[in-house]
Design an enzyme around this catalytic site. Structure first.
Site: not given
Ligand code: NAD
Ligand code: TDX
Length: 339
Positions: A38, A155, A130, A15, A88, A185, A159, A63, A280, A85-86
């Site tokens: 990275l 996780y 979440e 993101i 995730s 996302n 958060k 961070i 869970g 950054a997290a």
């Molecule tokens: P991602 O795992 O794709 O990217 C995380 C980035 O953070 C990576 O580039 C990683 O290198 C960097 N990072 C990790 N630890 C670090 C550290 N200690 N210092 C500096 N950089 C670090 O995550 P994402 O899916 O892009 O999520 C971004 C944010 O959005 C997160 O805070 C996540 O909780 C939140 N979020 C994600 C979703 C989703 O569906 N992906 C939904 C809601 C909220």
């Molecule tokens: O192999 C799989 N099979 C499966 O059934 C995986 C990886 C996931 N799942 C299920 C678990 C969840 O119900 O699919 C759903 C989506 O799973 P993920 O893609 O792991 O996402 P989720 O656990 O919902 O969390 C995501 O959305 C909220 C992001 O990873 C989080 O960072 C964000 O906060």
């Protein structure tokens, strides 16, 4: 006139990476600083096309490294911070929670201290739906900003902890902050450990797709570009101290999502393999975005258009995800699943 400086943490991830591109395009008047450690989830290949821009800067740092972060803020005097950054991935937090506490909790506190040590006009903390826990399938209720926090996974517990820290720096020190809580996302550069890109890459290669439990769990999907526009709005218009939920009413069962991808790629449902449920496993997430809509936000994508475009993107960018799934990620996958 001096350009405003925006620090984007985690800008090499999914993101944050999309957000860096979005901001450079939409607000060329800003200097964007992408700070990222990275980790396995971050890569800079997604920024090849912008790395020569004079208003894009990359800083490799952790961070939670207090000394480095404090001196960076002192030197650069950032006007805004957008904190992505997290660690995730929920499944990884179940097997190895410690790094989640270090990055998500301690890392956020270090950033807050650094922002407090200078004058930062806005600290936007990107959080997740979440933290609210799970909803039942029936009756059809939604997460609002007033829903109590009841995180269920390591996780989401980290958060939620970071959300409380951000809130406390506003209440205690008057720091100008917003917290955004977004639903799941999807879109370009989504790391292949997550459901949608995992399914696309595996179905494309005629490999089994692991569906947890009975596949009836529901997620509320939001295109990453709509998430970016929401954060941009909150950064500029959000009232300090407020929380904003982000979601576009796109609830789907996991099984529906997997079948949509299989159909689009013209493959067969026998690629689906039901595997033991995630520990869970939250049943359902669904966002009420009224507060953000009242601020003027409107998503552009519905799920059908968004997922079709995303599948096309993965087909056109095989090099990016093939290089990931054949590297260290392969070890993680083989440990996580026995398919
Ligand atoms: P991602 O795992 O794709 O990217 C995380 C980035 O953070 C990576 O580039 C990683 O290198 C960097 N990072 C990790 N630890 C670090 C550290 N200690 N210092 C500096 N950089 C670090 O995550 P994402 O899916 O892009 O999520 C971004 C944010 O959005 C997160 O805070 C996540 O909780 C939140 N979020 C994600 C979703 C989703 O569906 N992906 C939904 C809601 C909220
Ligand atoms: O192999 C799989 N099979 C499966 O059934 C995986 C990886 C996931 N799942 C299920 C678990 C969840 O119900 O699919 C759903 C989506 O799973 P993920 O893609 O792991 O996402 P989720 O656990 O919902 O969390 C995501 O959305 C909220 C992001 O990873 C989080 O960072 C964000 O906060």
């Amino acid at each position: 006139m001096l350009k405003k400086k925006i620090l984007v943490t985690g800008g090499a991830g999914f993101i944050g990476g999309n957000f860096v591109h979005y901001m450079l395009e939409k607000h060329p008047q800003y200097d964007i600083y992408n700070l990222d450690q990275l980790t396995y989830a971050g890569d800079l290949t997604k920024h090849y096309d912008i790395e020569a821009k004079s208003n894009y800067h990359f800083i490799k740092a952790d961070i939670s490294d207090r000394k480095t972060i404090m001196s960076l803020f002192k030197k650069e005097q950032f006007d805004y911070v957008v904190h992505f950054a997290a660690e995730s991935h929920v499944d990884r937090s179940i097997t190895d929670p410690e790094i989640f506490i270090r990055t998500n909790v301690l890392g956020t506190q270090v950033l807050l201290d650094a922002a407090k040590s200078i004058y930062t006009s806005k600290f936007v903390h990107v959080s997740t739906d979440e933290v609210y826990g799970e909803l039942d399938f029936e009756p059809t209720t939604y997460f609002t900003e007033d829903t109590p926090l009841q995180p269920n996974s390591p996780y989401s517990a980290t958060k939620a902890s970071s959300d409380f820290l951000v809130r406390s720096y506003h209440e205690t020190f008057g720091m100008p902050v917003n917290i955004t809580r977004c639903s799941n996302n999807y879109g370009p550069y989504h790391f292949p450990e997550k459901l949608i890109p995992l399914t696309i890459s595996r179905v494309f290669n005629d490999e089994k797709v692991p569906v947890y439990g009975d596949g009836r769990n529901i997620r509320d999907w939001l295109h990453v570009q709509d998430h970016c526009s929401a954060i941009d709005l909150v950064l500029h218009e959000g009232e300090s101290g407020e929380v904003y939920n982000i979601g576009g009413h796109n609830e789907r069962t996991n099984l529906d999502v997997v079948k949509t991808i299989i159909n689009t790629l013209e493959k067969n449902d026998d690629l689906i393999e039901f595997v033991p449920d995630r520990l869970g496993h939250d049943k359902r997430y669904a966002i009420d975005p009224t507060k953000l809509e009242e601020l003027g936000w409107k998503p552009k994508y519905n799920f059908e258009t968004g997922i079709a475009q995303t599948i096309q993107w993965y087909l056109g960018n095989k090099q990016w995800w093939e290089q990931i799934i054949s590297g260290e990620y392969k070890n993680y996958f083989d440990k996580q699943y026995s398919l």
